[in-house]
Design an enzyme around this catalytic site. Structure first.
Site, PDB file in Angstrom:
ATOM      1  N   GLY A 193      27.774 -14.655 -15.894  1.00 13.41           N
ATOM      2  CA  GLY A 193      28.789 -15.185 -14.990  1.00 13.41           C
ATOM      3  C   GLY A 193      29.518 -14.061 -14.266  1.00 13.41           C
ATOM      4  O   GLY A 193      28.905 -13.069 -13.877  1.00 13.41           O
ATOM      5  N   ILE A 247      23.604 -15.289 -16.392  1.00 15.16           N
ATOM      6  CA  ILE A 247      23.978 -15.595 -17.778  1.00 15.16           C
ATOM      7  C   ILE A 247      25.390 -15.090 -18.068  1.00 15.16           C
ATOM      8  O   ILE A 247      26.169 -15.732 -18.756  1.00 15.16           O
ATOM      9  CB  ILE A 247      22.970 -14.949 -18.765  1.00 15.16           C
ATOM     10  CG1 ILE A 247      21.635 -15.700 -18.709  1.00 15.16           C
ATOM     11  CG2 ILE A 247      23.524 -14.920 -20.187  1.00 15.16           C
ATOM     12  CD1 ILE A 247      20.492 -14.998 -19.427  1.00 15.16           C
ATOM     13  N   GLU A 250       6.864   3.171  -3.113  1.00 16.22           N
ATOM     14  CA  GLU A 250       5.469   3.404  -3.518  1.00 16.22           C
ATOM     15  C   GLU A 250       4.583   2.211  -3.140  1.00 16.22           C
ATOM     16  O   GLU A 250       3.716   1.791  -3.885  1.00 16.22           O
ATOM     17  CB  GLU A 250       5.386   3.773  -5.003  1.00 16.22           C
ATOM     18  CG  GLU A 250       6.232   5.016  -5.269  1.00 16.22           C
ATOM     19  CD  GLU A 250       5.701   5.964  -6.330  1.00 16.22           C
ATOM     20  OE1 GLU A 250       4.572   5.784  -6.780  1.00 16.22           O
ATOM     21  OE2 GLU A 250       6.443   6.890  -6.663  1.00 16.22           O
ATOM     22  N   GLY A 296       1.211   6.389  -9.415  1.00 10.73           N
ATOM     23  CA  GLY A 296       2.635   6.267  -9.153  1.00 10.73           C
ATOM     24  C   GLY A 296       3.110   4.821  -9.296  1.00 10.73           C
ATOM     25  O   GLY A 296       4.192   4.567  -9.812  1.00 10.73           O
ATOM     26  N   GLY A 319       6.004   3.779   7.518  1.00 14.14           N
ATOM     27  CA  GLY A 319       6.379   3.387   6.154  1.00 14.14           C
ATOM     28  C   GLY A 319       5.159   2.801   5.471  1.00 14.14           C
ATOM     29  O   GLY A 319       4.314   3.537   4.956  1.00 14.14           O
ATOM     30  N   SER A 320       5.056   1.480   5.560  1.00 16.17           N
ATOM     31  CA  SER A 320       3.864   0.835   4.990  1.00 16.17           C
ATOM     32  C   SER A 320       2.600   1.345   5.674  1.00 16.17           C
ATOM     33  O   SER A 320       1.556   1.497   5.050  1.00 16.17           O
ATOM     34  CB  SER A 320       3.958  -0.678   5.173  1.00 16.17           C
ATOM     35  OG  SER A 320       5.112  -1.163   4.541  1.00 16.17           O
ATOM     36  N   GLY A 335       8.607   6.471  11.588  1.00 14.33           N
ATOM     37  CA  GLY A 335       7.669   5.556  12.241  1.00 14.33           C
ATOM     38  C   GLY A 335       6.499   5.153  11.376  1.00 14.33           C
ATOM     39  O   GLY A 335       5.577   4.473  11.840  1.00 14.33           O
TER      40      GLY A 335
HETATM   41  C1  LIG Z   1      14.922   4.902  -2.706  1.00 13.36           C
HETATM   42  C2  LIG Z   1      13.655   5.187  -1.990  1.00 13.36           C
HETATM   43  C3  LIG Z   1      12.877   6.265  -2.380  1.00 13.36           C
HETATM   44  C4  LIG Z   1      11.698   6.565  -1.701  1.00 13.36           C
HETATM   45  N1  LIG Z   1      10.980   7.673  -2.067  1.00 13.36           N
HETATM   46  C5  LIG Z   1       9.909   8.053  -1.310  1.00 13.36           C
HETATM   47  C6  LIG Z   1       9.243   9.290  -1.569  1.00 13.36           C
HETATM   48  O1  LIG Z   1       9.589  10.037  -2.482  1.00 13.36           O
HETATM   49  N2  LIG Z   1       8.213   9.651  -0.773  1.00 13.36           N
HETATM   50  C7  LIG Z   1       7.792   8.859   0.262  1.00 13.36           C
HETATM   51  O2  LIG Z   1       6.852   9.251   0.930  1.00 13.36           O
HETATM   52  N3  LIG Z   1       8.397   7.672   0.515  1.00 13.36           N
HETATM   53  C8  LIG Z   1       9.456   7.255  -0.244  1.00 13.36           C
HETATM   54  N4  LIG Z   1      10.094   6.071   0.034  1.00 13.36           N
HETATM   55  C9  LIG Z   1       9.637   5.276   1.163  1.00 13.36           C
HETATM   56  C10 LIG Z   1       8.978   3.975   0.732  1.00 13.36           C
HETATM   57  O3  LIG Z   1       7.731   4.209   0.169  1.00 13.36           O
HETATM   58  C11 LIG Z   1       8.926   3.095   2.001  1.00 13.36           C
HETATM   59  O4  LIG Z   1      10.235   2.659   2.216  1.00 13.36           O
HETATM   60  C12 LIG Z   1       7.995   1.918   1.835  1.00 13.36           C
HETATM   61  O5  LIG Z   1       6.672   2.358   1.796  1.00 13.36           O
HETATM   62  C13 LIG Z   1       8.162   0.902   2.956  1.00 13.36           C
HETATM   63  O6  LIG Z   1       8.194   1.493   4.200  1.00 13.36           O
HETATM   64  P1  LIG Z   1       9.369   1.123   5.231  1.00 13.36           P
HETATM   65  O7  LIG Z   1      10.628   1.290   4.514  1.00 13.36           O
HETATM   66  O8  LIG Z   1       9.164   1.909   6.455  1.00 13.36           O
HETATM   67  O9  LIG Z   1       9.182  -0.401   5.507  1.00 13.36           O
HETATM   68  P2  LIG Z   1       8.204  -1.099   6.579  1.00 13.36           P
HETATM   69  O10 LIG Z   1       6.851  -0.529   6.437  1.00 13.36           O
HETATM   70  O11 LIG Z   1       8.857  -1.067   7.905  1.00 13.36           O
HETATM   71  O12 LIG Z   1       8.181  -2.570   6.046  1.00 13.36           O
HETATM   72  C14 LIG Z   1       9.156  -3.555   6.359  1.00 13.36           C
HETATM   73  C15 LIG Z   1       8.675  -4.893   5.835  1.00 13.36           C
HETATM   74  O13 LIG Z   1       7.457  -5.259   6.475  1.00 13.36           O
HETATM   75  C16 LIG Z   1       6.470  -5.530   5.532  1.00 13.36           C
HETATM   76  N5  LIG Z   1       5.159  -5.159   6.036  1.00 13.36           N
HETATM   77  C17 LIG Z   1       4.803  -3.988   6.599  1.00 13.36           C
HETATM   78  N6  LIG Z   1       3.507  -4.009   6.904  1.00 13.36           N
HETATM   79  C18 LIG Z   1       3.017  -5.199   6.512  1.00 13.36           C
HETATM   80  C19 LIG Z   1       1.739  -5.822   6.554  1.00 13.36           C
HETATM   81  N7  LIG Z   1       0.669  -5.173   7.024  1.00 13.36           N
HETATM   82  N8  LIG Z   1       1.629  -7.064   6.057  1.00 13.36           N
HETATM   83  C20 LIG Z   1       2.688  -7.701   5.536  1.00 13.36           C
HETATM   84  N9  LIG Z   1       3.916  -7.168   5.466  1.00 13.36           N
HETATM   85  C21 LIG Z   1       4.076  -5.932   5.962  1.00 13.36           C
HETATM   86  C22 LIG Z   1       6.877  -4.689   4.354  1.00 13.36           C
HETATM   87  O14 LIG Z   1       6.269  -5.147   3.151  1.00 13.36           O
HETATM   88  C23 LIG Z   1       8.371  -4.862   4.356  1.00 13.36           C
HETATM   89  O15 LIG Z   1       8.701  -6.077   3.759  1.00 13.36           O
HETATM   90  C24 LIG Z   1      11.264   5.741  -0.647  1.00 13.36           C
HETATM   91  C25 LIG Z   1      12.040   4.640  -0.288  1.00 13.36           C
HETATM   92  C26 LIG Z   1      13.209   4.352  -0.933  1.00 13.36           C
HETATM   93  C27 LIG Z   1      14.021   3.200  -0.490  1.00 13.36           C
END
Ligand SMILES: Cc1cc2nc3c(=O)[nH]c(=O)nc-3n(C[C@H](O)[C@H](O)[C@H](O)COP(=O)(O)OP(=O)(O)OC[C@H]3O[C@@H](n4cnc5c(N)ncnc54)[C@H](O)[C@@H]3O)c2cc1C
Lengths: 258, 387
Positions: free
Chosen positions: B342, B340, B366, B245, B133-134, B131
Site C-alpha cells: 500500500g 501489497i 542490452e 550480457g 539504439g535498438s 541515432g
Molecule cells: C541505464 C542504461 C544503461 C545503458 N548502458 C548501456 C551501455 O553500457 N552500453 C550501450 O551501448 N548501451 C547502453 N544502454 C543503451 C540501451 O541498450 C538502449 O537504450 C536500448 O538498446 C534501446 O535503445 P534506445 O534507447 O535508443 O531506444 P529505441 O531503439 O529508440 O527504442 C524505442 C522503442 O522502440 C522499440 N523498437 C525499436 N525498434 C523496434 C523494432 N524493430 N520492432 C519493435 N519495436 C522496436 C523499442 O523496443 C523501444 O520500445 C543503456 C541504457 C540505459 C537506460
C-alpha cells in the site's frame, strides 16, 4: 606446524524448524545447510596462523556428517585448508558430544597435531562440549570461548571471554585445543578461484564405523519448541510515566541494572 | 535431468549472498541517494578481488573460470542487495568476455587482468548512440586509418560505468560504402586517451550509483593495434556477445524481483487491517503466489540458458527468452510488492519503491524486450521453416 580444524554443517538459522516425527531432532528435509558460524572463526584463525608462519603449516579440515557435509569441508578448503577429512555419518545427531569427540580424537590421536581449532559450539545443538572433550581425550590443554589468539613459537597468548563480559588472558604451550568465539576475527570470503581449487585438494573419506567409539552417554528424550508465552507487554500513557514504568521493569527483570 | 547447482556453484552463490548482505545491502539506499560513492568503488574493488569480475574468464587472464551458471546465480545474489553494483559487475564481465572472445593475445593480456583484479574499477561497452539504439547497425561514429592510427569521431550515449572505466570496447564505421551493418569494426580505447571525453551524465529513474553517460570521440587517435577482431566484422561480435550480457541482466532482474517480493511478503504477515494480517487476504496471497511462480520460472529459464552456455551449446535464443521473461516477471513482482504494501510501498522509507525503479530499466537495456521477441520469433520461425 600441524593444525586440525573441526567443523560442522548446520541449517541456515533463518530456516523454519519443525520437530521430526521421532520427536528428538528437527526435520532436515528441505533445510538449507551451511557452515557453522563459529567454525568459520576457527578456520580463519587456522589460516592466519599458517600465514603468520609464512605458510609453514598444514591445515586439515575435518567434519563428521552425511554427504552434504563435504560442502562445508570444501568451504574450509577454499578459505585456506590444505586437506579435507570427511567422517561419514548419516545421522550424526544420534551421536552425543562424547561420541563426536571420541571420533575426532580417534582420528587425531596418532597424527601429531600441534593445534586444534573448533567452534565454541554448533548453532544447532549448542552443547559446547566437543572441543573440551577432544582436548581431554588427547591429553591436550584447552582454552574455550577464545576472542584473541597469538602464537609465539610454541606458546600461545590467548584472550578469552568469561561470564559477565570479563576478559581473561592466558598463556600456554602447544599442543592445544582452542574453541573460537564471535569477535576472534572476521572470516574471509573464499575467493572464486580458491573455491574452484578446493576441488583439487585431497579429501579423505572415512566411515564413522571405522573408528571405535563407546555408547552415547546422553540420549535426547524429547525436542519441542518452547511454549508460546503471552504477548509482549505494551505500555501506554504519558512519556514521563512510561519512562518510569520501563525503568522499574528493567530494574526488576534485568540483572545488569541491579 | 538434474536440476541442482554443483557444490562449487553453491559455494559461489553463498559467497555472493554473504558479501551482498554484509557489504552491499547496508549501503544500497544511500547509494541510491547519491551518497557513499567511495563505498561503491571500494565494494567493486572487493568484488574484483574475490573473483566476480571475470566469472567466465580463463585463469590465464586473471579470471575465475567458473562458468555462466555461476555468473547468473552470483549476479542474482548481488542484485538482491544492490542493482547498481550488480549491473556494474555484469557489464564488467561482458566487457571481459568480448575481449576474451575476439581480442588478440596482447589485447587480452593488456586489459582483462586489469578488470578482473580491480585495477580498473570497470570496463565499458560503448555501442549505443543518439541515432542508434535498438538499431545498432545505424551507428555513425567513424574510424579512419590515418598513417598508423585510427581516428575516431562520434558520440556514444547511455554508457554504463564510463566515468570510472579503464577501457572502452567501442564500435565505429570503418567502411561507409558497405551494406548496412557490414562495415562496422570493434575497437579498444583506453581511458585518458586524448580526444576521448566523458560527456553528460543521464539523470535516471533508478540504478543511481551506476553512472550512465555520453562518451564523445573528437579526433580521438588510437594505435592501429587497437582494432579488435576482424575489420568490418564488429557488429557480429556485439550481437553474439550480448547473449551473455542478457543473461546477466535477466539474473539481475530476478534478484531485484525476489528482493521486492521477500520484503513485501514478510510485511504482509505483520501488517494488520480489518483485524487480521493482510497476508490472510486471498487477494494478497494470489499476488504472492503469482509473483513467486513467475520468478521461479524466470530462474529456470536463466539456468537453462546458462547451462547450455556452459555445455558449449548455442544459447542465443534461450538467453533472449530468459532476459525477456525474467525482466518482465521482475517488473510485475515489483508492482505487486508495492501494491501489497500500500502507501508504505510507495514511501521512500521502505526499499520496495527503489526496487521498482531499479527493475524498470532491465526490460530496456542490452536489447529492449521488443528486440528480444524479434530474436526469439526469428529463431523459432527459422527452426520451423519449410525447406
Ligand atoms: C541505464 C542504461 C544503461 C545503458 N548502458 C548501456 C551501455 O553500457 N552500453 C550501450 O551501448 N548501451 C547502453 N544502454 C543503451 C540501451 O541498450 C538502449 O537504450 C536500448 O538498446 C534501446 O535503445 P534506445 O534507447 O535508443 O531506444 P529505441 O531503439 O529508440 O527504442 C524505442 C522503442 O522502440 C522499440 N523498437 C525499436 N525498434 C523496434 C523494432 N524493430 N520492432 C519493435 N519495436 C522496436 C523499442 O523496443 C523501444 O520500445 C543503456 C541504457 C540505459 C537506460
Amino acid at each position: 606446524m600441524k593444525i586440525l580444524v573441526c567443523i560442522k554443517q548446520v541449517p541456515d538459522m533463518e530456516s523454519r524448524f519443525r520437530v521430526n516425527s521421532a520427536g528428538t531432532w528437527y526435520e532436515e528435509q528441505d533445510l538449507a545447510f551451511r557452515l557453522n558460524e563459529y567454525d568459520e572463526y576457527a578456520i580463519e584463525q587456522a589460516v592466519r596462523v599458517k600465514e603468520g608462519l609464512g605458510g609453514a603449516a598444514d591445515i586439515t579440515v575435518l567434519s563428521i556428517g552425511p554427504d552434504r557435509a563435504v560442502e562445508a569441508i570444501k568451504k574450509g578448503l577454499a578459505m585456506g585448508g590444505d586437506r579435507g577429512v570427511h567422517i561419514k555419518a548419516d545421522q550424526p545427531h544420534q551421536m552425543d558430544a562424547w561420541q563426536i569427540a571420541s571420533l575426532i580424537a580417534a582420528f587425531a590421536r596418532d597424527k601429531n597435531f600441534d593445534l586444534i581449532f573448533t567452534g565454541l559450539q554448533s548453532q544447532d545443538r549448542g552443547s559446547g562440549q566437543v572441543g573440551g572433550m577432544v582436548a581431554e581425550l588427547l591429553g591436550f590443554a584447552c582454552v574455550t570461548t577464545v576472542v584473541g589468539f597469538e602464537l609465539n613459537g610454541a606458546v600461545a597468548a590467548i584472550r578469552r571471554e568469561m561470564e559477565g563480559g570479563l576478559r581473561g588472558v592466558v598463556r600456554l604451550a602447544l599442543p592445544l585445543v582452542v574453541t573460537c568465539q564471535l569477535g576472534l576475527n572476521t572470516p574471509r570470503y573464499p575467493t572464486l578461484p580458491n573455491i574452484m581449487k578446493a576441488k583439487q585438494k585431497e579429501l579423505l573419506t572415512f566411515q564413522a564405523a571405522d573408528f571405535p567409539v563407546g555408547d552415547s552417554l546422553v540420549q535426547t528424550e524429547k525436542m519441542y519448541p518452547p511454549e508460546k508465552k503471552g504477548r509482549g507487554l505494551v505500555l501506554e500513557g504519558d512519556v514521563n510515566e512510561l519512562a518510569d514504568k520501563l525503568a522499574a521493569i528493567l530494574k526488576e527483570k534485568a540483572p545488569a541494572l541491579r | 535431468m538434474y536440476l541442482e547447482l554443483t557444490e562449487e556453484q553453491r559455494l559461489i552463490q553463498e559467497t555472493a549472498r554473504e558479501f551482498a548482505r554484509a557489504e552491499l545491502e547496508p549501503v544500497a539506499a544511500k547509494l541510491d541517494r547519491g551518497e557513499e560513492r567511495e563505498t561503491f568503488f571500494r565494494n567493486l574493488k572487493k568484488l574484483a578481488e574475490l573473483g566476480f569480475m571475470g566469472l567466465n574468464i580463463r585463469e590465464a587472464y586473471g579470471g575465475s573460470q567458473v562458468g555462466m551458471v555461476a555468473f547468473s546465480v552470483a549476479i542474482t545474489e548481488i542484485a538482491r542487495a544492490c542493482a547498481s553494483t550488480a549491473v556494474t559487475v555484469s557489464v564488467n564481465n561482458l566487457v571481459c568476455d568480448v575481449i576474451q572472445t575476439v581480442g588478440s593475445e596482447e589485447q587480452k593480456k593488456a586489459y582483462i587482468p586489469k578488470i578482473c583484479s580491480g585495477e580498473y574499477l570497470a570496463g565499458s561497452f560503448a555501442l549505443t548512440e543518439p541515432g542508434a539504439g535498438s538499431d545498432a547497425a545505424a551507428i555513425s561514429t567513424t574510424a579512419v586509418l590515418v598513417g598508423d592510427q585510427w581516428v575516431l569521431n562520434g558520440i556514444k550515449r547511455f554508457i554504463t560505468s564510463a566515468p570510472y572505466a579503464g577501457v572502452f570496447v567501442t564500435w565505429a564505421v570503418t567502411d561507409k560504402n558497405a551494406p548496412k551493418g557490414k562495415g562496422i569494426s570493434c575497437f579498444l580505447v583506453e581511458a585518458g586517451t586524448k580526444g576521448l571525453f566523458i560527456g553528460r551524465a543521464e539523470e535516471k529513474m533508478g540504478q543511481h550509483a551506476s553512472a550512465t553517460t555520453e562518451v564523445i570521440f573528437d579526433d580521438c587517435r588510437i594505435p592501429r593495434e587497437a582494432l579488435m577482431g576482424k575489420l568490418n566484422d564488429g557488429l557480429h561480435t556485439a550481437i553474439v556477445e550480448l547473449a551473455g550480457g542478457r543473461v546477466g541482466i535477466g539474473s539481475l532482474a530476478l534478484g531485484v524481483g525476489l528482493a521486492a517480493m521477500d520484503y513485501a511478503a514478510r510485511y504482509a504477515q505483520k501488517r494488520v487491517q480489518f483485524g487480521q494480517e493482510i497476508a490472510k487476504f486471498e487477494a494478497i496471497q494470489w499476488m504472492i503466489a503469482d509473483a513467486y511462480t513467475e520468478l521461479e520460472a524466470a530462474r529456470l529459464l536463466l539456468m537453462q540458458a546458462t547451462f547450455r552456455a556452459d555445455q558449449g551449446r548455442s544459447f542465443y535464443k534461450e538467453a533472449a527468452m530468459a532476459k525477456m521473461y525474467a525482466t518482465e516477471a521482475a517488473n510485475r513482482a515489483c508492482y505487486a510488492a508495492i501494491q501489497i504494501m500500500g502507501g508504505y510501498g510507495y514511501s521512500k522509507e521502505f526499499p520496495v519503491e527503489r526496487y521498482a525503479r531499479d527493475a524498470r530499466v532491465t526490460s530496456i537495456y542490452e536489447g529492449t524486450n521488443e528486440i528480444q521477441r524479434i530474436i526469439i520469433a526469428k529463431e523459432m520461425l527459422k527452426s520451423l521453416a519449410q525447406s
